[in-house]
Design an enzyme around this catalytic site. Structure first.
Site, PDB file in Angstrom:
ATOM      1  N   CYS A  74     -18.600  79.680  13.312  1.00  0.00           N
ATOM      2  CA  CYS A  74     -19.916  79.796  12.669  1.00  0.00           C
ATOM      3  C   CYS A  74     -20.464  81.205  12.870  1.00  0.00           C
ATOM      4  O   CYS A  74     -21.076  81.782  11.967  1.00  0.00           O
ATOM      5  CB  CYS A  74     -20.885  78.778  13.258  1.00  0.00           C
TER       6      CYS A  74
ATOM      7  N   HIS B  51     -20.610  71.624  11.191  1.00  0.00           N
ATOM      8  CA  HIS B  51     -21.657  72.008  12.139  1.00  0.00           C
ATOM      9  C   HIS B  51     -22.999  72.156  11.403  1.00  0.00           C
ATOM     10  O   HIS B  51     -23.027  72.329  10.185  1.00  0.00           O
ATOM     11  CB  HIS B  51     -21.284  73.339  12.801  1.00  0.00           C
TER      12      HIS B  51
ATOM     13  N   GLU C  62     -25.060  74.585  11.231  1.00  0.00           N
ATOM     14  CA  GLU C  62     -25.205  75.848  10.485  1.00  0.00           C
ATOM     15  C   GLU C  62     -24.535  75.739   9.112  1.00  0.00           C
ATOM     16  O   GLU C  62     -25.062  76.248   8.114  1.00  0.00           O
ATOM     17  CB  GLU C  62     -24.567  77.012  11.254  1.00  0.00           C
TER      18      GLU C  62
ATOM     19  N   CYS D 275     -21.157  78.708  17.270  1.00  0.00           N
ATOM     20  CA  CYS D 275     -19.858  78.658  17.955  1.00  0.00           C
ATOM     21  C   CYS D 275     -19.028  79.898  17.649  1.00  0.00           C
ATOM     22  O   CYS D 275     -19.134  80.508  16.590  1.00  0.00           O
ATOM     23  CB  CYS D 275     -19.093  77.404  17.561  1.00  0.00           C
TER      24      CYS D 275
END
Lengths: 336, 336
Positions: A114, A53, A55, A105
């Site tokens: 995350c 992701h 992040e 998420c």
């Protein structure tokens, strides 16, 4: 120019748009990591499904900047980066702020979410562009807030919503984008229009989309293959829009294994697919524009060619412009 | 995305391009101030002649960020900002790096030069995009080096050279740029093409240029004023390119005081001017393109209109793209 939170969110948005069309079935998301003196430490985006992701990408890049420990750069899988950060963060993130275009998420799978990673790393401030409406992954903001993170939501909400919209559409229905290549004078004929980089970018999108729609005349004239060989990717299923079903079956697109080719005079087949790219020029544009969600134009800065887009009562909102290898890449939607 | 010195120089370049065409007879210059942890502190550009240089604008903005002393923001003249910084800098700049697209000036007039100010402020590191070839102002790099500043020159040299080129041209000869507004489909007819912001931007350029060139047919058809009323600016001299000298003199452009209007069938009058904007569409483009240095296109994202640019054997290099109020603003040169 003001260097404020909007500036950082805009950077995250611009980085994310570079991968729009390539992240399916995941959303395009961008993330900035900013230090306590407002120093920009990292800007990254989610690049494709299976990759980390946004992040995680940004935290990986920031970790190296903050610690000079390059071991983390050798890691590519999300689980490895997660575990490395959990074990070795040593509070290096405690004074940073994280800007993400989408709510982090809350989904726990092979890795912690995350949102929980952000909490464990001791990050105190998170700016969120748009809240996740995906049931499985939403709730990230609540996790952050419960851990005492200062969460500011809906920063550049409208722009963040435009970025995430394809994801929200294909979660509920099908996302349809119309792609064309044109020159500055609006022409689309007379040989190759766009740059090598643009053509490779289109092949990457063909690799990701599950249906490619094209006009019968284009098939007859150009005798295309419509695969994604420039990125060693797959050949998507094809819907040829044509009144007659007669085609020379030696045209390369018909001779690729594991591909379905439909020939129809309507768009009903689209209901069986989720991420659909329509390629064409003015005629296909006219035929399909009412069902199209987003428009993607590769604009080559020259004035060759003879014919192309004529008068169309259509106004666009530009969602993002980028320049790569001379062509301008424009994502647009219809003006409301 | 890599956050390195190129990233910061690119930010300075992009900011400077926003004022290209507006800084005459000064160059368009951008400047970034970056902290010891690579934190971005300020990005500013020179906006117009008489206003402070880019370095002064950026140092002003950075001073406020670093000290929280807002008094400096009340100052607008270069001499006031210079004096304030000299008196109150208190070594707040000692760990910063300065990125400037053009060698800091060595010219001492009402204020000390930017180069000597940088030395006095104790700045240790300066990145320079392109060296100043203007005799009066050059030598800034040497001043910096003699004071022990670490100067890295020619960072993004080609891009920095493209930015400064209009200035270098009008110092030796005359700079000519061709401006047009078109829609995405290449049309230029059928009413207003570009946005309110773009039209205001064009008026700001008319205020700054000293000759505006336009085609006779456009004058007859549009009956324009060709002033810069949207920015309360001046009306530049006009050269109408026309085979016949017959015009209805009630057309507004003929009735503005302190303006010369020439009607000629050639471009010889351009030799008497330094900063020249040609406005037109495909016909004027064909007539003038061989004498044009830079091309400026305002691209409106819609497909109305009927006619515009047809096939032209011309390829452009895009120098900068920006988006303002929906239109895309493109500066280009001919591909070499």
């Amino acid at each position: 120019m003001v260097i404020d939170s909007n500036f950082f969110m805009n950077l995250a948005l611009r980085e994310a748009w570079k991968y729009q069309g390539l992240t399916y079935p995941n959303p395009a998301v961008g993330c900035c990591i900013v230090g306590s003196n407002n120093e920009l430490i990292a800007v990254e985006a989610h690049q494709k499904a299976g990759s980390p992701h946004a992040e995680i990408m940004a935290l990986q890049s920031a970790y190296f900047k903050l610690t000079n420990n390059s071991k983390i750069l050798e890691l590519t899988s999300s689980i490895d980066i997660h575990n490395f950060l959990l074990n070795y963060h040593n509070n290096c993130f405690k004074n940073i702020s994280l800007y993400t275009t989408l709510e982090p998420c809350s989904h726990i799978g092979k890795t912690p979410s995350c949102a929980s990673l952000i909490c464990v790393l001791g990050i105190k401030k998170v700016f969120v562009g748009f809240n996740d409406i995906n049931v499985e992954a939403s709730g990230g903001n609540d996790i952050l807030k419960k851990s005492g993170v200062d969460v500011k939501t809906l920063l550049l909400e409208k722009k963040s919503q435009d970025l995430i919209k394809p994801f929200n559409i294909w979660n509920q229905d099908k996302f349809i984008f119309f792609k064309w290549a044109q020159r500055l004078n609006g022409t689309t004929d007379d040989g190759t229009v766009s740059s090598a980089h643009s053509r490779k970018n289109v092949h990457a999108m063909r690799d990701i989309c599950d249906l490619l729609v094209i006009g019968g005349n284009t098939v007859r004239t150009d005798r295309p293959t419509l695969d994604s060989r420039l990125v060693n990717g797959k050949a998507p299923d094809i819907l040829i829009i044509s009144r007659t079903k007669e085609f020379d079956k030696s045209i390369p697109l018909f001779n690729i294994e594991n591909r379905k080719v439909f020939i129809e005079d309507n768009f009903l087949k689209l209901d069986n697919y989720k991420n659909i790219m329509i390629e064409g020029s003015s005629k296909m544009f006219e035929l399909s524009k009412d069902i199209v969600d987003y428009f993607l134009c590769y604009l080559a800065p020259n004035m060759a060619g003879k014919s192309g887009f004529e008068k169309v009562e259509e106004k666009f909102d530009i969602l993002n412009i980028d320049q790569e290898d001379q062509d301008i890449i424009m994502w647009m939607k219809r003006e409301i």
